[in-house]
Design a protein around this motif. Structure first.
Motif, short mmCIF file in Angstrom:
data_model
loop_
_atom_site.label_atom_id
_atom_site.label_comp_id
_atom_site.label_asym_id
_atom_site.label_seq_id
_atom_site.Cartn_x
_atom_site.Cartn_y
_atom_site.Cartn_z
N GLU A 115 -1.92 -13.34 6.98
CA GLU A 115 -3.06 -13.14 7.87
C GLU A 115 -2.55 -12.63 9.18
N PRO A 116 -3.04 -11.56 9.73
CA PRO A 116 -4.08 -10.75 9.10
C PRO A 116 -3.51 -9.97 7.92
N LYS A 117 -4.36 -9.74 6.96
CA LYS A 117 -3.97 -8.99 5.77
C LYS A 117 -3.62 -7.56 6.18
N TRP A 118 -2.51 -7.04 5.62
CA TRP A 118 -2.10 -5.68 5.93
C TRP A 118 -3.08 -4.69 5.30
N THR A 119 -3.38 -3.64 6.05
CA THR A 119 -4.19 -2.53 5.53
C THR A 119 -3.53 -1.23 5.97
N PRO A 120 -3.79 -0.13 5.28
CA PRO A 120 -3.22 1.15 5.69
C PRO A 120 -3.56 1.54 7.13
N ALA A 121 -4.62 1.00 7.68
CA ALA A 121 -4.99 1.30 9.06
C ALA A 121 -3.94 0.81 10.05
N MET A 122 -3.07 -0.09 9.64
CA MET A 122 -2.03 -0.64 10.51
C MET A 122 -0.84 0.32 10.65
N MET A 123 -0.76 1.33 9.82
CA MET A 123 0.34 2.30 9.89
C MET A 123 0.17 3.17 11.13
N ASN A 124 1.30 3.56 11.71
CA ASN A 124 1.21 4.52 12.81
C ASN A 124 1.36 5.94 12.25
N ASN A 139 3.71 8.07 12.53
CA ASN A 139 5.04 8.35 11.95
C ASN A 139 5.06 7.99 10.48
N ALA A 140 4.51 6.83 10.13
CA ALA A 140 4.48 6.41 8.72
C ALA A 140 3.63 7.36 7.90
N ARG A 141 2.50 7.75 8.43
CA ARG A 141 1.63 8.67 7.69
C ARG A 141 2.33 10.00 7.40
N GLU A 142 3.05 10.52 8.40
CA GLU A 142 3.78 11.77 8.22
C GLU A 142 4.91 11.62 7.21
N GLU A 143 5.63 10.49 7.29
CA GLU A 143 6.74 10.24 6.36
C GLU A 143 6.24 10.17 4.92
N ILE A 144 5.16 9.46 4.72
CA ILE A 144 4.58 9.33 3.38
C ILE A 144 4.08 10.68 2.89
N ALA A 151 15.44 -4.77 20.87
CA ALA A 151 16.62 -4.33 20.11
C ALA A 151 16.45 -4.66 18.62
N ILE A 152 15.90 -5.82 18.32
CA ILE A 152 15.67 -6.21 16.93
C ILE A 152 14.63 -5.29 16.31
N LEU A 153 13.54 -5.03 17.03
CA LEU A 153 12.50 -4.14 16.52
C LEU A 153 13.09 -2.76 16.22
N SER A 154 13.94 -2.28 17.10
CA SER A 154 14.59 -0.99 16.89
C SER A 154 15.45 -1.02 15.63
N ALA A 155 16.19 -2.10 15.42
CA ALA A 155 17.03 -2.23 14.22
C ALA A 155 16.16 -2.27 12.96
N LEU A 156 14.98 -2.88 13.05
CA LEU A 156 14.09 -2.98 11.89
C LEU A 156 13.50 -1.63 11.50
N GLU A 157 13.55 -0.66 12.41
CA GLU A 157 13.07 0.69 12.07
C GLU A 157 13.93 1.34 10.99
N GLU A 211 9.07 1.05 -1.96
CA GLU A 211 7.99 1.63 -2.76
C GLU A 211 7.22 2.70 -1.99
N VAL A 212 7.08 2.49 -0.68
CA VAL A 212 6.28 3.40 0.14
C VAL A 212 7.14 4.52 0.73
N GLY A 213 8.38 4.18 1.11
CA GLY A 213 9.29 5.17 1.65
C GLY A 213 9.33 5.26 3.16
N ALA A 214 8.46 4.54 3.85
CA ALA A 214 8.43 4.54 5.31
C ALA A 214 9.03 3.23 5.82
N ASN A 215 9.43 3.21 7.09
CA ASN A 215 10.03 1.98 7.60
C ASN A 215 8.96 0.92 7.90
N ILE A 216 9.40 -0.32 7.89
CA ILE A 216 8.45 -1.45 7.99
C ILE A 216 7.79 -1.54 9.36
N VAL A 217 8.45 -1.02 10.40
CA VAL A 217 7.84 -1.05 11.74
C VAL A 217 6.69 -0.05 11.80
#
Length: 105
Positions: A81-90, A92-97, A6-12, A18-24
């Motif tokens: 750690e681990p350092k965030w990289t664009p490869a971590m996006m799903n 949905n984020a790629r399409e939104e961006i 439920a929390i993860l859903s709320a975080l969506e 700056e990026v425009g996509a949700n953090i999940v």
């Protein structure tokens, strides 16, 4: 639905301004622990450690998690750690961006 889900859903609903996509979808949320006393502990990162909007994002994360029934306190732990990289996006984020860029944002 368990409380972590439920929390993860709320975080969506929390967008990286700056990026425009949700953090999940961006892959910024590394873990959520819902404790028995109603505290939610959220481990997350930011796209860059020196993010000028870190305070705003953390505030939005806390508010979103507090909107979940049974959550009465939120602790956000920023981790690098681990350092965030664009490869971590799903996808949905790629399409939104991509859509935002095409719209000229």
């Amino acid at each position: 639905m368990n409380k972590e889900t439920a929390i993860l859903s709320a975080l969506e609903e929390v967008k990286d301004p700056e990026v425009g996509a949700n953090i999940v979808d961006l892959g910024l949320v590394y873990g959520i622990d819902a404790e028995a006393d109603g505290t939610a502990v959220i481990r997350m990162t930011l796209t860059i450690p020196e993010c000028p909007l870190a305070g705003e994002i953390v505030r939005d994360v806390k508010n979103a998690a507090l909107s979940v029934s049974g959550v009465n306190d939120v602790r956000v732990k920023l981790v690098w750690e681990p350092k965030w990289t664009p490869a971590m996006m799903n996808d949905n984020a790629r399409e939104e961006i991509r859509a935002l860029r095409q719209a000229g944002h």
